[in-house]
Design a protein around this motif. Sequence first.
Motif, PDB file in Angstrom:
ATOM      1  N   VAL A  75      -5.003   7.025   3.212  1.00 58.26           N
ATOM      2  CA  VAL A  75      -4.797   5.869   4.005  1.00 58.26           C
ATOM      3  C   VAL A  75      -5.312   4.885   2.932  1.00 58.26           C
ATOM      4  O   VAL A  75      -6.423   4.841   2.497  1.00 58.26           O
ATOM      5  CB  VAL A  75      -5.530   5.830   5.141  1.00 58.26           C
ATOM      6  N   GLY A  76      -4.490   3.836   2.827  1.00 55.37           N
ATOM      7  CA  GLY A  76      -4.933   2.589   1.817  1.00 55.37           C
ATOM      8  C   GLY A  76      -4.940   1.418   2.994  1.00 55.37           C
ATOM      9  O   GLY A  76      -4.271   0.803   3.432  1.00 55.37           O
ATOM     10  N   THR A  77      -6.509   1.106   2.939  1.00 52.57           N
ATOM     11  CA  THR A  77      -6.702   0.067   3.749  1.00 52.57           C
ATOM     12  C   THR A  77      -6.835  -1.487   3.747  1.00 52.57           C
ATOM     13  O   THR A  77      -7.694  -2.115   4.045  1.00 52.57           O
ATOM     14  CB  THR A  77      -8.186   0.593   4.663  1.00 52.57           C
ATOM     15  N   GLY A  78      -6.143  -1.751   2.585  1.00 60.06           N
ATOM     16  CA  GLY A  78      -6.176  -2.935   1.844  1.00 60.06           C
ATOM     17  C   GLY A  78      -7.094  -3.228   0.687  1.00 60.06           C
ATOM     18  O   GLY A  78      -7.148  -2.223  -0.110  1.00 60.06           O
ATOM     19  N   LEU A  79      -7.578  -4.317   0.477  1.00 62.94           N
ATOM     20  CA  LEU A  79      -8.410  -4.654  -0.768  1.00 62.94           C
ATOM     21  C   LEU A  79      -9.871  -3.785  -0.652  1.00 62.94           C
ATOM     22  O   LEU A  79     -10.461  -3.698  -1.570  1.00 62.94           O
ATOM     23  CB  LEU A  79      -8.541  -6.148  -0.899  1.00 62.94           C
ATOM     24  N   THR A 104      -5.957   0.352  -0.977  1.00 67.46           N
ATOM     25  CA  THR A 104      -4.350   0.472  -0.957  1.00 67.46           C
ATOM     26  C   THR A 104      -4.023   0.635  -2.699  1.00 67.46           C
ATOM     27  O   THR A 104      -3.202   1.737  -2.673  1.00 67.46           O
ATOM     28  CB  THR A 104      -3.681  -0.839  -0.536  1.00 67.46           C
ATOM     29  N   GLY A 105      -4.412   0.300  -3.767  1.00 62.24           N
ATOM     30  CA  GLY A 105      -4.163   0.498  -5.079  1.00 62.24           C
ATOM     31  C   GLY A 105      -4.494   1.946  -5.264  1.00 62.24           C
ATOM     32  O   GLY A 105      -3.506   2.525  -5.877  1.00 62.24           O
ATOM     33  N   ALA A 106      -5.688   1.974  -4.954  1.00 66.55           N
ATOM     34  CA  ALA A 106      -6.066   3.673  -5.068  1.00 66.55           C
ATOM     35  C   ALA A 106      -5.419   4.556  -4.474  1.00 66.55           C
ATOM     36  O   ALA A 106      -4.729   5.648  -5.203  1.00 66.55           O
ATOM     37  CB  ALA A 106      -7.544   3.670  -5.168  1.00 66.55           C
ATOM     38  N   ALA A 107      -4.931   4.241  -3.406  1.00 72.22           N
ATOM     39  CA  ALA A 107      -4.162   5.211  -2.754  1.00 72.22           C
ATOM     40  C   ALA A 107      -2.728   5.462  -3.049  1.00 72.22           C
ATOM     41  O   ALA A 107      -2.158   6.332  -3.190  1.00 72.22           O
ATOM     42  CB  ALA A 107      -4.015   4.825  -1.136  1.00 72.22           C
ATOM     43  N   ALA A 108      -2.145   4.350  -3.361  1.00 70.35           N
ATOM     44  CA  ALA A 108      -0.943   4.238  -4.040  1.00 70.35           C
ATOM     45  C   ALA A 108      -0.730   5.048  -5.504  1.00 70.35           C
ATOM     46  O   ALA A 108       0.149   6.021  -5.695  1.00 70.35           O
ATOM     47  CB  ALA A 108      -0.233   2.880  -4.350  1.00 70.35           C
ATOM     48  N   ARG A 109      -1.854   4.812  -6.296  1.00 65.91           N
ATOM     49  CA  ARG A 109      -1.903   5.813  -7.532  1.00 65.91           C
ATOM     50  C   ARG A 109      -2.213   7.127  -7.209  1.00 65.91           C
ATOM     51  O   ARG A 109      -1.563   7.984  -8.069  1.00 65.91           O
ATOM     52  CB  ARG A 109      -2.995   4.966  -8.346  1.00 65.91           C
ATOM     53  N   ILE A 126      -1.566   0.076   3.720  1.00 69.13           N
ATOM     54  CA  ILE A 126      -1.544  -1.478   4.050  1.00 69.13           C
ATOM     55  C   ILE A 126      -1.153  -2.568   2.816  1.00 69.13           C
ATOM     56  O   ILE A 126      -1.961  -2.239   2.028  1.00 69.13           O
ATOM     57  CB  ILE A 126      -2.713  -1.949   4.962  1.00 69.13           C
ATOM     58  N   ALA A 127      -0.318  -3.473   3.252  1.00 68.97           N
ATOM     59  CA  ALA A 127       0.104  -4.224   1.974  1.00 68.97           C
ATOM     60  C   ALA A 127      -0.877  -5.110   1.685  1.00 68.97           C
ATOM     61  O   ALA A 127      -1.853  -5.585   2.707  1.00 68.97           O
ATOM     62  CB  ALA A 127       1.407  -5.159   2.579  1.00 68.97           C
ATOM     63  N   VAL A 128      -1.085  -5.495   0.412  1.00 66.58           N
ATOM     64  CA  VAL A 128      -2.133  -6.458  -0.177  1.00 66.58           C
ATOM     65  C   VAL A 128      -1.579  -7.609  -0.719  1.00 66.58           C
ATOM     66  O   VAL A 128      -0.280  -7.427  -1.362  1.00 66.58           O
ATOM     67  CB  VAL A 128      -3.220  -5.482  -0.994  1.00 66.58           C
TER      68      VAL A 128
END
Length: 129
Positions: A75-79, A104-109, A126-128
């Motif tokens: 789960v990417g919770t944003g910034l 979010t960035g870490a979750a995508a990677r 969640i989009a940032v």
Amino acid sequence: MASSGSLHDGFVPGRHLIDAYGNGGFRFAEMSHRGSILVTPSGIRAWDVTEPRAIDRNALRPILAEAGTVELLLVGTGLDIAPFPDALRRWLKEGGIGLDVMQTGAAARTYNILMAENRKVAAALIAVA
């Protein structure tokens, strides 16, 4: 589909790497999508969650629907990393799905790495900006 494409009917079937994130959206499958996304083994769908506190059972139902093919949900919770309700953690665990909450960035990677290893992974991002 052209690089300016978007999610057709809110869903793109198949497993796809996340090519980029930021500017309020994501790039994957040679497409751009503004807004948050749910990434599952069956495909990528638009996700109407814009903040961590909006994540509830209803928002995660598509993940649980694929419980047999998902062992870990990122789960990417944003910034910022946001707390995740214990009740939701238990609900996912009862469905056989582990959970890792991060930016979010870490979750995508992390999703890209695990997918490349053919792991049973899903992501709620969640989009940032």
